[in-house]
Design an enzyme around this catalytic site. Structure first.
Site, PDB file in Angstrom:
ATOM      1  N   ASP A  13       0.824  -1.226   0.000  1.00 27.71           N
ATOM      2  CA  ASP A  13       0.000   0.000   0.000  1.00 27.71           C
ATOM      3  C   ASP A  13       0.852   1.268   0.000  1.00 27.71           C
ATOM      4  O   ASP A  13       0.422   2.308   0.498  1.00 27.71           O
ATOM      5  CB  ASP A  13      -0.951   0.029   1.213  1.00 27.71           C
ATOM      6  CG  ASP A  13      -1.798  -1.215   1.310  1.00 27.71           C
ATOM      7  OD1 ASP A  13      -2.320  -1.644   0.264  1.00 27.71           O
ATOM      8  OD2 ASP A  13      -1.936  -1.763   2.423  1.00 27.71           O
ATOM      9  N   HIS A  43      -3.851  -2.946  -6.425  1.00 30.95           N
ATOM     10  CA  HIS A  43      -3.294  -1.645  -6.791  1.00 30.95           C
ATOM     11  C   HIS A  43      -4.433  -0.744  -7.241  1.00 30.95           C
ATOM     12  O   HIS A  43      -5.376  -1.195  -7.886  1.00 30.95           O
ATOM     13  CB  HIS A  43      -2.289  -1.774  -7.946  1.00 30.95           C
ATOM     14  CG  HIS A  43      -1.031  -2.489  -7.578  1.00 30.95           C
ATOM     15  ND1 HIS A  43       0.006  -1.868  -6.926  1.00 30.95           N
ATOM     16  CD2 HIS A  43      -0.639  -3.776  -7.752  1.00 30.95           C
ATOM     17  CE1 HIS A  43       0.981  -2.746  -6.730  1.00 30.95           C
ATOM     18  NE2 HIS A  43       0.601  -3.913  -7.225  1.00 30.95           N
ATOM     19  N   ARG A 141       3.851 -29.965  -6.173  1.00 32.49           N
ATOM     20  CA  ARG A 141       3.798 -30.283  -7.609  1.00 32.49           C
ATOM     21  C   ARG A 141       2.444 -30.815  -8.058  1.00 32.49           C
ATOM     22  O   ARG A 141       2.354 -31.623  -8.986  1.00 32.49           O
ATOM     23  CB  ARG A 141       4.867 -31.317  -7.999  1.00 32.49           C
ATOM     24  CG  ARG A 141       6.274 -30.796  -8.149  1.00 32.49           C
ATOM     25  CD  ARG A 141       6.874 -30.320  -6.885  1.00 32.49           C
ATOM     26  NE  ARG A 141       8.320 -30.562  -6.844  1.00 32.49           N
ATOM     27  CZ  ARG A 141       9.040 -30.409  -5.746  1.00 32.49           C
ATOM     28  NH1 ARG A 141       8.459 -30.035  -4.622  1.00 32.49           N
ATOM     29  NH2 ARG A 141      10.332 -30.624  -5.765  1.00 32.49           N
ATOM     30  N   VAL A 253      -7.927  -4.772  -1.508  1.00 29.65           N
ATOM     31  CA  VAL A 253      -8.464  -6.129  -1.644  1.00 29.65           C
ATOM     32  C   VAL A 253      -9.420  -6.475  -0.510  1.00 29.65           C
ATOM     33  O   VAL A 253     -10.521  -6.963  -0.731  1.00 29.65           O
ATOM     34  CB  VAL A 253      -7.314  -7.171  -1.697  1.00 29.65           C
ATOM     35  CG1 VAL A 253      -7.873  -8.596  -1.726  1.00 29.65           C
ATOM     36  CG2 VAL A 253      -6.446  -6.929  -2.919  1.00 29.65           C
ATOM     37  N   LEU A 285       3.528  12.689  -0.139  1.00 30.41           N
ATOM     38  CA  LEU A 285       4.184  13.786   0.575  1.00 30.41           C
ATOM     39  C   LEU A 285       3.168  14.863   0.931  1.00 30.41           C
ATOM     40  O   LEU A 285       3.316  15.569   1.926  1.00 30.41           O
ATOM     41  CB  LEU A 285       5.309  14.387  -0.282  1.00 30.41           C
ATOM     42  CG  LEU A 285       6.197  15.411   0.441  1.00 30.41           C
ATOM     43  CD1 LEU A 285       6.961  14.745   1.585  1.00 30.41           C
ATOM     44  CD2 LEU A 285       7.173  16.086  -0.517  1.00 30.41           C
TER      45      LEU A 285
END
Length: 338
Positions: A13, A43, A141, A253, A285
């Site tokens: 994040d 995202h 596997r 999410v 910022l």
């Protein structure tokens, strides 16, 4: 030719989506390849005022000239992938997408196991997207690969081959990392971590690129770190402090409220060393000092903002080259060539 990896410097994040989208527009890579765990990391990308929350498609999708790739090391949820391709139809994502035929496939059983496991869901704070159980099957596997799933067959290809051929032809390539270094299965605050490593070396391996091909590693840090779920957070502030600063965030999410803290220079230094970071990107910022909002030239930043950047560079030992001062791509200060 430049191969750049973008990695999260905290617990995810950090605003990697914004930085990746900016680099994809500015540097115009031929291929944008996604490494990382899988659809457990979200995202948020903002394009022309519209926000897109994505978990599978590379966040550089707004660059319509680039191929979009998901590496063999990335777990793929076909249902999530196909929904995102449809959602992003106006960006012509489907025509540009390459999913490595060796990628691991998340099935419904993996999501059910993830959500029903009390240790994962309550103690660790798993996102419930099936990545942990899928990685267990991969180690045994028994996990299906992309080549075994008909619904995504039209998107399958060899991502390692495509990326290496692009680099050999002299094109730029950008590799997207997900989550953050401090969530690494190997180097994070175990057991409150994700199900694999989340550092630059692993992201390169995820897309099939050797270490000598990497030119730049950009570590992304938010001016105030956040964390979703359980686990240590050395500089965490109280909910009341966070609210008084106007810092209230929720996970892309999970929708869970993010814990908030103060910038930790010592942790940032360790992360940069671990990733071999050549550059730092600072995001939000403007949240640290709202006088910095929308500024696009370093010289015009407030004294408080400049002092923050200077302190990061001095204590961490890596140059800050990108500074985000707002959600739009244009609200970015880029001093890479200065």
């Amino acid at each position: 030719m430049t191969c750049t990896i973008v990695v999260g410097g905290q617990w995810g994040d950090e605003g990697k989506g914004k930085i990746i989208s900016y680099l994809c527009k500015k540097d115009n890579p031929s291929i944008i390849a996604r490494g990382g765990v899988g659809p457990n990391a979200g995202h948020t990308v903002e394009v022309d005022g519209e926000k897109y929350g994505i978990r599978m498609v590379p966040t550089g999708f707004p660059n319509v000239n680039a191929k979009l790739a998901v590496g063999a090391g990335v777990l793929t949820d076909p249902e999530v992938l196909l929904k995102e391709i449809q959602m992003l139809e106006k960006f012509n994502v489907g025509e540009r997408m390459i999913i490595d035929f060796r990628c691991g496939i998340i099935e419904e059983i993996h999501k059910e196991l993830d959500k029903s496991n009390e240790h994962l869901s309550k103690e660790i704070g798993s996102t419930g997207t099936g990545c942990g159980p899928a990685n267990v099957d991969r180690a045994m596997r028994t996990l299906k690969q992309g080549k075994d799933v008909e619904s995504i067959s039209k998107y399958l290809g060899d991502v390692s081959e495509a990326v290496n051929e692009a680099l050999e032809a002299g094109y730029n390539v950008l590799i997207e990392g997900t989550q953050g270094s401090l969530l690494s299965l190997f180097y994070g605050s175990y057991p409150y971590v994700t199900s694999k490593d989340t550092n630059a070396a692993s992201f390169a391996a995820d897309v099939g690129v050797g270490p000598t091909k990497i030119d730049e590693v950009v570590a992304v840090f938010k001016s105030y770190p956040t964390r979703v779920g359980e686990g240590p957070f050395p500089t965490e502030m109280s909910v009341e402090e966070a609210e008084s600063l106007g810092v209230v965030e929720y996970g892309t999410v999970t929708g869970r409220r993010r814990r908030v803290g103060y910038f930790d220079h010592e942790l940032a230094k360790k992360v940069c060393r671990l990733n071999g970071a050549t550059q730092i990107a600072i995001t939000c910022l403007d949240k640290y000092d709202n006088e910095c909002y929308g500024i696009t030239e370093y010289e015009k930043l407030s004294e408080k903002g400049k002092a923050f950047i200077k302190e990061v560079e001095e204590k961490v030992g890596v140059k800050v080259t990108l500074i985000s001062t707002g959600p739009e791509l244009t609200q970015t200060i880029d001093v890479r060539n200065k």
